[in-house]
Design a protein around this motif. Structure first.
Motif, PDB file in Angstrom:
ATOM      1  N   ASN A   1      18.547 -16.471 -35.616  1.00  0.00           N
ATOM      2  CA  ASN A   1      17.115 -16.439 -35.263  1.00  0.00           C
ATOM      3  C   ASN A   1      16.438 -17.792 -35.506  1.00  0.00           C
ATOM      4  OD1 ASN A   1      17.570 -13.736 -34.788  1.00  0.00           O
ATOM      5  ND2 ASN A   1      15.772 -13.032 -35.909  1.00  0.00           N
ATOM      6  N   THR A   2      17.081 -18.853 -35.098  1.00  0.00           N
ATOM      7  CA  THR A   2      16.570 -20.189 -35.392  1.00  0.00           C
ATOM      8  C   THR A   2      16.664 -21.083 -34.169  1.00  0.00           C
ATOM      9  OG1 THR A   2      17.276 -19.960 -37.697  1.00  0.00           O
ATOM     10  CG2 THR A   2      16.761 -22.175 -36.938  1.00  0.00           C
ATOM     11  N   VAL A   3      15.634 -21.885 -33.980  1.00  0.00           N
ATOM     12  CA  VAL A   3      15.638 -22.919 -32.956  1.00  0.00           C
ATOM     13  C   VAL A   3      15.520 -24.266 -33.655  1.00  0.00           C
ATOM     14  CG1 VAL A   3      13.130 -22.818 -32.588  1.00  0.00           C
ATOM     15  CG2 VAL A   3      14.620 -23.670 -30.770  1.00  0.00           C
ATOM     16  N   PHE A   4      16.166 -25.271 -33.062  1.00  0.00           N
ATOM     17  CA  PHE A   4      16.236 -26.584 -33.678  1.00  0.00           C
ATOM     18  C   PHE A   4      15.669 -27.651 -32.729  1.00  0.00           C
ATOM     19  CE2 PHE A   4      18.883 -25.017 -37.030  1.00  0.00           C
ATOM     20  CZ  PHE A   4      19.698 -24.059 -36.448  1.00  0.00           C
ATOM     21  N   LEU A   5      15.225 -28.726 -33.328  1.00  0.00           N
ATOM     22  CA  LEU A   5      14.865 -29.912 -32.557  1.00  0.00           C
ATOM     23  C   LEU A   5      15.489 -31.114 -33.257  1.00  0.00           C
ATOM     24  CD1 LEU A   5      13.259 -30.980 -30.088  1.00  0.00           C
ATOM     25  CD2 LEU A   5      11.405 -31.512 -31.710  1.00  0.00           C
TER      26      LEU A   5
ATOM     27  N   LEU B   1      15.655 -36.988 -37.526  1.00  0.00           N
ATOM     28  CA  LEU B   1      15.279 -35.786 -38.258  1.00  0.00           C
ATOM     29  C   LEU B   1      15.709 -34.581 -37.435  1.00  0.00           C
ATOM     30  CD1 LEU B   1      11.636 -36.406 -39.584  1.00  0.00           C
ATOM     31  CD2 LEU B   1      13.693 -36.128 -40.962  1.00  0.00           C
ATOM     32  N   ARG B   2      15.966 -33.492 -38.134  1.00  0.00           N
ATOM     33  CA  ARG B   2      16.269 -32.233 -37.456  1.00  0.00           C
ATOM     34  C   ARG B   2      15.288 -31.186 -37.928  1.00  0.00           C
ATOM     35  NH1 ARG B   2      21.227 -27.978 -38.176  1.00  0.00           N
ATOM     36  NH2 ARG B   2      21.536 -27.428 -35.990  1.00  0.00           N
ATOM     37  N   LEU B   3      14.458 -30.725 -37.021  1.00  0.00           N
ATOM     38  CA  LEU B   3      13.501 -29.668 -37.334  1.00  0.00           C
ATOM     39  C   LEU B   3      14.145 -28.314 -37.075  1.00  0.00           C
ATOM     40  CD1 LEU B   3      10.234 -31.083 -35.722  1.00  0.00           C
ATOM     41  CD2 LEU B   3      11.230 -31.552 -37.977  1.00  0.00           C
ATOM     42  N   SER B   4      13.762 -27.345 -37.890  1.00  0.00           N
ATOM     43  CA  SER B   4      14.211 -25.969 -37.708  1.00  0.00           C
ATOM     44  C   SER B   4      13.002 -25.055 -37.615  1.00  0.00           C
ATOM     45  CB  SER B   4      15.086 -25.524 -38.882  1.00  0.00           C
ATOM     46  OG  SER B   4      16.241 -26.319 -38.999  1.00  0.00           O
ATOM     47  N   CYS B   5      13.170 -23.982 -36.899  1.00  0.00           N
ATOM     48  CA  CYS B   5      12.131 -22.958 -36.793  1.00  0.00           C
ATOM     49  C   CYS B   5      12.813 -21.603 -36.925  1.00  0.00           C
ATOM     50  CB  CYS B   5      11.401 -23.077 -35.471  1.00  0.00           C
ATOM     51  SG  CYS B   5      10.219 -21.736 -35.156  1.00  0.00           S
TER      52      CYS B   5
ATOM     53  N   GLN C   1       6.100  -8.488 -32.216  1.00  0.00           N
ATOM     54  CA  GLN C   1       5.493  -9.509 -33.059  1.00  0.00           C
ATOM     55  C   GLN C   1       6.601 -10.343 -33.692  1.00  0.00           C
ATOM     56  OE1 GLN C   1       2.015  -9.336 -33.637  1.00  0.00           O
ATOM     57  NE2 GLN C   1       1.860 -11.148 -34.947  1.00  0.00           N
ATOM     58  N   VAL C   2       6.399 -11.638 -33.714  1.00  0.00           N
ATOM     59  CA  VAL C   2       7.360 -12.526 -34.343  1.00  0.00           C
ATOM     60  C   VAL C   2       6.606 -13.542 -35.174  1.00  0.00           C
ATOM     61  CG1 VAL C   2       7.435 -14.101 -32.352  1.00  0.00           C
ATOM     62  CG2 VAL C   2       9.346 -14.033 -33.952  1.00  0.00           C
ATOM     63  N   GLN C   3       7.136 -13.880 -36.316  1.00  0.00           N
ATOM     64  CA  GLN C   3       6.568 -14.924 -37.168  1.00  0.00           C
ATOM     65  C   GLN C   3       7.508 -16.111 -37.175  1.00  0.00           C
ATOM     66  OE1 GLN C   3       5.891 -12.733 -40.861  1.00  0.00           O
ATOM     67  NE2 GLN C   3       3.726 -12.521 -40.329  1.00  0.00           N
ATOM     68  N   LEU C   4       6.925 -17.293 -37.149  1.00  0.00           N
ATOM     69  CA  LEU C   4       7.696 -18.522 -37.040  1.00  0.00           C
ATOM     70  C   LEU C   4       7.420 -19.422 -38.233  1.00  0.00           C
ATOM     71  CD1 LEU C   4       6.896 -19.227 -33.273  1.00  0.00           C
ATOM     72  CD2 LEU C   4       8.888 -18.041 -34.215  1.00  0.00           C
ATOM     73  N   LEU C   5       8.471 -20.015 -38.770  1.00  0.00           N
ATOM     74  CA  LEU C   5       8.333 -20.906 -39.909  1.00  0.00           C
ATOM     75  C   LEU C   5       9.144 -22.173 -39.659  1.00  0.00           C
ATOM     76  CD1 LEU C   5       7.206 -21.359 -42.751  1.00  0.00           C
ATOM     77  CD2 LEU C   5       9.304 -20.332 -43.642  1.00  0.00           C
ATOM     78  N   GLU C   6       8.433 -23.288 -39.543  1.00  0.00           N
ATOM     79  CA  GLU C   6       9.087 -24.564 -39.309  1.00  0.00           C
ATOM     80  C   GLU C   6       9.472 -25.230 -40.626  1.00  0.00           C
ATOM     81  OE1 GLU C   6       5.561 -24.451 -36.286  1.00  0.00           O
ATOM     82  OE2 GLU C   6       5.890 -23.953 -38.392  1.00  0.00           O
ATOM     83  N   SER C   7      10.496 -26.065 -40.546  1.00  0.00           N
ATOM     84  CA  SER C   7      10.913 -26.872 -41.691  1.00  0.00           C
ATOM     85  C   SER C   7      11.635 -28.103 -41.179  1.00  0.00           C
ATOM     86  CB  SER C   7      11.814 -26.067 -42.626  1.00  0.00           C
ATOM     87  OG  SER C   7      12.998 -25.669 -41.967  1.00  0.00           O
ATOM     88  N   GLY C   8      11.869 -29.054 -42.073  1.00  0.00           N
ATOM     89  CA  GLY C   8      12.645 -30.225 -41.715  1.00  0.00           C
ATOM     90  C   GLY C   8      11.842 -31.491 -41.470  1.00  0.00           C
TER      91      GLY C   8
END
Length: 123
Positions: free
Chosen positions: A76-80, A18-22, A1-8
């Protein structure tokens, strides 16, 4: 199980960036392929970009030139990274994860989803 939280997300003028993070909870983040999707008002959710667990393989929708997906497995982060934004990029952006190395542009391939972050591009 993984929980994801976006920001940015936020409001930006056309041509801006803009740079989004998850941020992902849980272990073995590198075992998950990650993706970004977006949903504009009145439209279906659409694929934006995906990246394999190692970060070696990436894929993009044709409509998102100027976007770059990346990840930091140590954090533990992915970016856009979104450059040269246009009003048509306005949408809620969602982070998604799937177990495995393959990356897919299809929603149903992803088991875990974040709540989304709003991006608004003004003209």
């Amino acid at each position: 199980q993984v929980q994801l939280l976006e920001s940015g997300g936020g409001l930006v003028q056309a041509g801006g960036s803009l740079r989004l993070s998850c941020a992902a909870s849980g272990r073995a983040f590198s075992s998950y392929a990650m993706a970004w999707f977006r949903q504009a008002p009145g439209q279906e959710r659409a694929f934006v970009a995906a990246i394999s667990g190692s970060g070696v393989s990436t894929a993009y929708a044709d409509s998102v030139k100027g976007f770059t997906i990346s990840r930091d497995n140590g954090k533990n982060t992915v970016f856009l990274q979104m450059n040269s934004l246009k009003p048509e990029d306005t949408a809620t952006y969602y982070c998604a994860a799937r177990v495995g190395t393959a990356i897919w542009p299809l929603q149903y391939r992803y088991e875990y989803w974040g709540q989304g972050t709003q991006v608004t591009v003004s003209s």
